[in-house]
Design an enzyme around this catalytic site. Structure first.
Site, short mmCIF file in Angstrom:
data_model
loop_
_atom_site.label_atom_id
_atom_site.label_comp_id
_atom_site.label_asym_id
_atom_site.label_seq_id
_atom_site.Cartn_x
_atom_site.Cartn_y
_atom_site.Cartn_z
N ASP A 35 -2.92 38.71 22.26
CA ASP A 35 -1.75 37.96 22.70
C ASP A 35 -2.10 36.94 23.78
OD1 ASP A 35 0.01 39.15 20.98
OD2 ASP A 35 0.79 40.60 22.43
N LYS A 57 2.28 33.89 21.96
CA LYS A 57 3.65 33.41 21.86
C LYS A 57 4.06 32.82 23.20
CE LYS A 57 4.84 37.09 18.61
NZ LYS A 57 5.66 38.30 18.38
N MET A 171 10.44 39.13 31.67
CA MET A 171 10.83 37.93 30.92
C MET A 171 12.22 37.44 31.31
SD MET A 171 9.44 39.43 27.27
CE MET A 171 10.28 40.99 27.57
#
Length: 258
Positions: A35, A57, A171
């Site tokens: 990732d 991402k 997040m």
């Protein structure tokens, strides 16, 4: 003969924080799907002939869709290969590891979970903020900030405001104004301490502190953005006393005496 998938937590950023077992998995892997927030220094432990697949991402932009990642995990394992899915933090803490494990079960692919240190604990610790403390915090919650603004999930902030002592939000930077508003409306005092730890455990780490009422101005002045862990609660006041990691920004909250 089927291979095997290892869902490995890489930890929060400092490459030294990966587990010994996770490192051994990297050394043995035929394929590594990694990732964006994984420290690429860890890839040096891969075999020279290992295939490296980037699955990073960004907010509002996915290099590789989750369905594609799931497909690759199964495809490589069915070829008899040892596959490592290297994920930042812990695979089962907002890492979609549960979905990937379900995909393995669906296709009869053997898999194993290798836990990692999640940033809610690690970033807090590197900022000198214990998520629990005998006199300040007897409970904590990990929450995703992505659902802020989702009407169906708004009620959770009312519960969290009064149910736990420390709230760690993953997040959540882009939704911070909504999170702050919901907590205050739910009864959380506006002077509740809050910290944002940017790039926690990495050399670039910076911590900005304030209160629910002032933190937006503080992070604007410090130009803090993603990736950042948000920590809310009285334990944030300990950042002054326990901050052992050298940072560029000095905190602004009063210390806890006694």
């Amino acid at each position: 003969m089927a291979g095997k998938v290892y869902l490995v937590g890489a930890g929060p950023g400092d490459p030294d924080l990966i587990t010994v077992k996770g490192l051994r998995c990297l050394e043995q892997a035929d394929v590594i799907l990694y990732d964006r927030l994984v420290n690429t220094e860890l890839l040096a432990y891969a075999r020279k002939d290992a295939q490296l697949v980037y699955c990073g991402k960004l907010p509002h932009y996915h290099t590789m869709k989750q369905e594609t990642i799931n497909h690759f995990l199964v495809k490589y394992a069915k070829r008899g290969l040892t596959v490592v899915r290297l994920k930042g933090g812990d695979p089962f803490v907002f890492g979609r590891g549960g979905e990937e494990a379900e995909e393995c079960v669906k296709h009869d692919v053997p898999f194993e979970i290798v836990p990692g240190i999640t940033s809610g604990i690690a970033a807090s610790a590197y900022a000198g903020i214990p998520v629990t403390h005998r006199t300040l915090s007897k409970s904590f919650a990990f929450v995703t900030g992505h659902q802020a603004g989702d009407a169906a999930a708004e009620h959770q902030w009312g519960h969290l405001a009064n149910a736990v002592d420390t709230i760690c939000v993953y997040m959540g930077v882009s939704h911070l104004p909504t999170i702050l508003r919901n907590l205050i409306q739910a009864g959380k005092p506006a002077d509740t301490p809050i910290a944002l730890v940017h790039w926690g455990t990495c050399s670039e780490q910076r911590t900005v502190t304030g209160t629910l009422a002032t933190i937006e101005d503080e992070i604007k002045r410090a130009n803090i953005a993603n990736p950042s862990m948000i920590i809310i609660g009285e334990v944030v006041r300990l950042h002054h006393r326990l901050n052992w990691f050298k940072e560029e920004i000095e905190p602004h909250l009063p210390v806890v005496h006694g």
